[in-house]
Design a protein around this motif. Structure first.
Motif, PDB file in Angstrom:
ATOM      1  N   ASP A  78      37.881  33.247  27.289  1.00  9.78           N
ATOM      2  CA  ASP A  78      38.965  33.364  28.267  1.00  9.78           C
ATOM      3  C   ASP A  78      38.710  34.442  29.309  1.00  9.78           C
ATOM      4  O   ASP A  78      39.635  34.895  29.988  1.00  9.78           O
ATOM      5  N   TYR A  79      37.455  34.868  29.498  1.00 10.96           N
ATOM      6  CA  TYR A  79      37.175  36.048  30.319  1.00 10.96           C
ATOM      7  C   TYR A  79      37.622  35.895  31.763  1.00 10.96           C
ATOM      8  O   TYR A  79      38.063  36.861  32.379  1.00 10.96           O
ATOM      9  N   ASN A  80      37.543  34.690  32.305  1.00  8.75           N
ATOM     10  CA  ASN A  80      37.940  34.524  33.706  1.00  8.75           C
ATOM     11  C   ASN A  80      39.437  34.741  33.905  1.00  8.75           C
ATOM     12  O   ASN A  80      39.857  35.302  34.924  1.00  8.75           O
ATOM     13  N   GLU A  81      40.221  34.351  32.931  1.00  9.03           N
ATOM     14  CA  GLU A  81      41.665  34.590  32.991  1.00  9.03           C
ATOM     15  C   GLU A  81      41.963  36.089  32.942  1.00  9.03           C
ATOM     16  O   GLU A  81      42.787  36.603  33.714  1.00  9.03           O
ATOM     17  N   VAL A  82      41.281  36.792  32.062  1.00  8.64           N
ATOM     18  CA  VAL A  82      41.457  38.243  31.947  1.00  8.64           C
ATOM     19  C   VAL A  82      41.026  38.932  33.240  1.00  8.64           C
ATOM     20  O   VAL A  82      41.724  39.813  33.757  1.00  8.64           O
ATOM     21  N   LEU A  83      39.879  38.518  33.773  1.00  6.20           N
ATOM     22  CA  LEU A  83      39.394  39.119  35.014  1.00  6.20           C
ATOM     23  C   LEU A  83      40.349  38.862  36.172  1.00  6.20           C
ATOM     24  O   LEU A  83      40.557  39.741  37.013  1.00  6.20           O
ATOM     25  N   GLY A  84      40.928  37.681  36.218  1.00  7.94           N
ATOM     26  CA  GLY A  84      41.875  37.375  37.291  1.00  7.94           C
ATOM     27  C   GLY A  84      43.054  38.328  37.291  1.00  7.94           C
ATOM     28  O   GLY A  84      43.493  38.812  38.349  1.00  7.94           O
ATOM     29  N   HIS A  85      43.566  38.611  36.090  1.00 12.49           N
ATOM     30  CA  HIS A  85      44.684  39.554  35.996  1.00 12.49           C
ATOM     31  C   HIS A  85      44.248  40.961  36.387  1.00 12.49           C
ATOM     32  O   HIS A  85      44.950  41.651  37.139  1.00 12.49           O
ATOM     33  N   MET A  86      43.102  41.390  35.889  1.00 13.85           N
ATOM     34  CA  MET A  86      42.621  42.738  36.207  1.00 13.85           C
ATOM     35  C   MET A  86      42.407  42.910  37.711  1.00 13.85           C
ATOM     36  O   MET A  86      42.774  43.936  38.284  1.00 13.85           O
ATOM     37  N   ARG A  87      41.843  41.903  38.351  1.00 17.16           N
ATOM     38  CA  ARG A  87      41.587  42.015  39.790  1.00 17.16           C
ATOM     39  C   ARG A  87      42.880  42.170  40.571  1.00 17.16           C
ATOM     40  O   ARG A  87      42.921  42.894  41.590  1.00 17.16           O
ATOM     41  N   SER A  88      43.959  41.550  40.070  1.00 13.51           N
ATOM     42  CA  SER A  88      45.249  41.645  40.766  1.00 13.51           C
ATOM     43  C   SER A  88      45.831  43.051  40.720  1.00 13.51           C
ATOM     44  O   SER A  88      46.725  43.391  41.509  1.00 13.51           O
ATOM     45  N   LEU A  89      45.332  43.881  39.809  1.00 11.72           N
ATOM     46  CA  LEU A  89      45.842  45.248  39.646  1.00 11.72           C
ATOM     47  C   LEU A  89      45.142  46.244  40.570  1.00 11.72           C
ATOM     48  O   LEU A  89      45.617  47.376  40.730  1.00 11.72           O
ATOM     49  N   LEU A  90      44.032  45.852  41.143  1.00 10.50           N
ATOM     50  CA  LEU A  90      43.193  46.775  41.909  1.00 10.50           C
ATOM     51  C   LEU A  90      43.507  46.766  43.396  1.00 10.50           C
ATOM     52  O   LEU A  90      43.865  45.737  43.946  1.00 10.50           O
ATOM     53  N   PRO A  91      43.374  47.950  44.061  1.00 12.21           N
ATOM     54  CA  PRO A  91      42.935  49.213  43.453  1.00 12.21           C
ATOM     55  C   PRO A  91      44.017  49.947  42.684  1.00 12.21           C
ATOM     56  O   PRO A  91      43.708  50.715  41.785  1.00 12.21           O
ATOM     57  N   GLY A  92      45.292  49.762  43.058  1.00 10.82           N
ATOM     58  CA  GLY A  92      46.364  50.405  42.304  1.00 10.82           C
ATOM     59  C   GLY A  92      46.102  51.879  42.084  1.00 10.82           C
ATOM     60  O   GLY A  92      45.591  52.557  42.975  1.00 10.82           O
ATOM     61  N   PRO A  93      46.378  52.373  40.863  1.00 11.05           N
ATOM     62  CA  PRO A  93      46.165  53.801  40.579  1.00 11.05           C
ATOM     63  C   PRO A  93      44.766  54.117  40.082  1.00 11.05           C
ATOM     64  O   PRO A  93      44.459  55.265  39.756  1.00 11.05           O
ATOM     65  N   TYR A  94      43.901  53.123  40.031  1.00 10.14           N
ATOM     66  CA  TYR A  94      42.622  53.267  39.335  1.00 10.14           C
ATOM     67  C   TYR A  94      41.579  53.989  40.183  1.00 10.14           C
ATOM     68  O   TYR A  94      41.516  53.829  41.401  1.00 10.14           O
ATOM     69  N   ILE A  95      40.755  54.776  39.497  1.00  9.73           N
ATOM     70  CA  ILE A  95      39.736  55.561  40.196  1.00  9.73           C
ATOM     71  C   ILE A  95      38.348  54.941  40.074  1.00  9.73           C
ATOM     72  O   ILE A  95      37.406  55.416  40.706  1.00  9.73           O
ATOM     73  N   ALA A  96      38.211  53.879  39.257  1.00 10.11           N
ATOM     74  CA  ALA A  96      36.907  53.257  39.063  1.00 10.11           C
ATOM     75  C   ALA A  96      37.076  51.883  38.436  1.00 10.11           C
ATOM     76  O   ALA A  96      38.128  51.553  37.877  1.00 10.11           O
ATOM     77  N   ILE A  97      36.001  51.083  38.533  1.00  6.87           N
ATOM     78  CA  ILE A  97      35.908  49.801  37.841  1.00  6.87           C
ATOM     79  C   ILE A  97      35.142  50.065  36.552  1.00  6.87           C
ATOM     80  O   ILE A  97      33.958  50.369  36.566  1.00  6.87           O
ATOM     81  N   GLY A  98      35.825  49.967  35.425  1.00  8.65           N
ATOM     82  CA  GLY A  98      35.131  50.272  34.181  1.00  8.65           C
ATOM     83  C   GLY A  98      36.050  50.180  32.966  1.00  8.65           C
ATOM     84  O   GLY A  98      37.264  50.211  33.107  1.00  8.65           O
ATOM     85  N   GLU A  99      35.528  49.973  31.851  1.00  9.89           N
ATOM     86  CA  GLU A  99      34.140  50.042  31.487  1.00  9.89           C
ATOM     87  C   GLU A  99      33.549  48.638  31.541  1.00  9.89           C
ATOM     88  O   GLU A  99      34.009  47.739  30.836  1.00  9.89           O
ATOM     89  N   VAL A 100      32.565  48.428  32.371  1.00  7.93           N
ATOM     90  CA  VAL A 100      31.978  47.112  32.578  1.00  7.93           C
ATOM     91  C   VAL A 100      30.484  47.176  32.263  1.00  7.93           C
ATOM     92  O   VAL A 100      29.920  48.259  32.115  1.00  7.93           O
ATOM     93  N   GLY A 101      29.845  46.013  32.191  1.00  9.34           N
ATOM     94  CA  GLY A 101      28.405  46.043  31.960  1.00  9.34           C
ATOM     95  C   GLY A 101      27.921  44.893  31.127  1.00  9.34           C
ATOM     96  O   GLY A 101      28.496  43.794  31.116  1.00  9.34           O
ATOM     97  N   LEU A 102      26.835  45.147  30.393  1.00 10.26           N
ATOM     98  CA  LEU A 102      26.185  44.147  29.551  1.00 10.26           C
ATOM     99  C   LEU A 102      25.826  44.767  28.214  1.00 10.26           C
ATOM    100  O   LEU A 102      25.388  45.914  28.160  1.00 10.26           O
ATOM    101  N   ASP A 103      26.015  43.982  27.136  1.00 10.12           N
ATOM    102  CA  ASP A 103      25.674  44.473  25.806  1.00 10.12           C
ATOM    103  C   ASP A 103      25.160  43.311  24.970  1.00 10.12           C
ATOM    104  O   ASP A 103      25.929  42.455  24.539  1.00 10.12           O
ATOM    105  N   PHE A 104      23.835  43.275  24.767  1.00 12.78           N
ATOM    106  CA  PHE A 104      23.222  42.218  23.971  1.00 12.78           C
ATOM    107  C   PHE A 104      22.701  42.761  22.644  1.00 12.78           C
ATOM    108  O   PHE A 104      21.823  42.163  22.012  1.00 12.78           O
ATOM    109  N   TYR A 105      23.240  43.886  22.216  1.00 13.36           N
ATOM    110  CA  TYR A 105      22.749  44.542  21.001  1.00 13.36           C
ATOM    111  C   TYR A 105      23.084  43.740  19.747  1.00 13.36           C
ATOM    112  O   TYR A 105      22.227  43.510  18.890  1.00 13.36           O
ATOM    113  N   TRP A 106      24.349  43.334  19.631  1.00 11.78           N
ATOM    114  CA  TRP A 106      24.784  42.633  18.429  1.00 11.78           C
ATOM    115  C   TRP A 106      24.624  41.129  18.540  1.00 11.78           C
ATOM    116  O   TRP A 106      24.320  40.458  17.552  1.00 11.78           O
ATOM    117  N   SER A 107      24.860  40.592  19.741  1.00 14.04           N
ATOM    118  CA  SER A 107      24.885  39.140  19.888  1.00 14.04           C
ATOM    119  C   SER A 107      24.649  38.741  21.349  1.00 14.04           C
ATOM    120  O   SER A 107      25.012  39.479  22.265  1.00 14.04           O
TER     121      SER A 107
END
Length: 265
Positions: A78-107
């Motif tokens: 469901d990541y696109n739905e979550v991202l859509g909501h988060m994008r609607s909040l920006l910039p708002g009070p936020y000082i950065a985009i995070g914590e974002v990235g890539l993690d292929f350690y476990w899976s």
């Protein structure tokens, strides 16, 4: 014995809204202030973070500062739905985009989704001019490939929890406006980070805890918290052959340079 409040610093990455601090959060904040913390920056990790971080910032205005983003380990179908909501909040009070990235350690189950989610959030950074707080584990090649597409437009940010070698550091620092987040691993007995860090300009480093994780020596094995940044400062000072208060001053200046919306009393 280190005197309390000897250094003024900023913890650029602490999950202070986590349930690990639910029993004594007020005391944790008090200890951070007493140790010299001027601010604690708190990253989001998922949709629920919106409310937990908002409550935290309301309780400690001017001290706790929020970021908004979807952590790679929280990227699911469901990541696109979550991202859509988060994008609607920006910039708002936020000082950065995070914590974002890539993690292929476990899976690598959601590898394609992680790559897409990360690139979408990199684009947010370009659009909003908010810096990135980037988590990367076992995925530096893929991360760098995405960042290179936006190189000339990126506003900067932090490569969080850097623990790599000198070649990896050089590859990351080719991106102007970015710095390395250095935390408790620097103090570990078998860590190679002191040798690597000594070759990096202090102007490209910020301090972090990643609390409640990875507490520095001599607190290793305990729940990490922002007050423990002092131990990281003292180890960095040894690496650079500098006074600890100068390390604290320079790294704090670096934070203000990266996080332009940050305003501490």
């Amino acid at each position: 014995m280190m005197r309390k409040g000897m250094y003024t610093f900023i913890d650029t990455h602490a999950h202070l809204d986590g349930e690990e601090f639910s029993a004594d959060r007020e005391q944790v904040v008090a200890r951070a202030r007493e140790a010299g913390a001027a601010a604690v920056l708190v990253p989001a990790i998922n949709a629920a973070s919106e409310q937990s971080i908002a409550a935290l910032c309301s309780a400690y205005p001017g001290f706790v500062w929020p970021m908004m983003g979807l952590h790679p380990e929280e990227v699911h179908a469901d990541y696109n739905e979550v991202l859509g909501h988060m994008r609607s909040l920006l910039p708002g009070p936020y000082i950065a985009i995070g914590e974002v990235g890539l993690d292929f350690y476990w899976s690598r189950e959601f590898m394609a989704e992680q790559l897409d989610a990360f690139e979408q959030q990199v684009a947010w950074s370009v659009e909003t001019r908010l810096p990135l707080m980037i988590h990367c584990r076992k995925a530096q090649n893929e991360m760098v490939a995405i960042l290179r597409r936006y190189r000339d437009a990126l506003p900067g940010g932090v490569f969080h929890c850097f623990t790599g070698n000198d070649k990896e550091a050089a590859e990351l620092l080719q991106f102007d406006g970015f710095v390395l987040g250095i935390g408790g691993v620097l103090t570990f007995k078998k860590s190679h980070l002191p040798e690597v860090v000594a070759q990096i300009p202090l102007s490209r480093i910020v301090l972090e805890t990643d609390a409640p994780y990875m507490a520095p020596v001599p607190m290793r094995g305990k729940r990490n918290e922002s007050a423990f940044v002092c131990h990281i400062i003292e180890r960095l000072a040894q690496c650079y052959g500098m006074a600890p208060d100068e390390v604290a001053r320079v790294t704090t200046d670096n934070v203000y340079r990266i996080f332009k919306r940050l305003q501490c009393p």
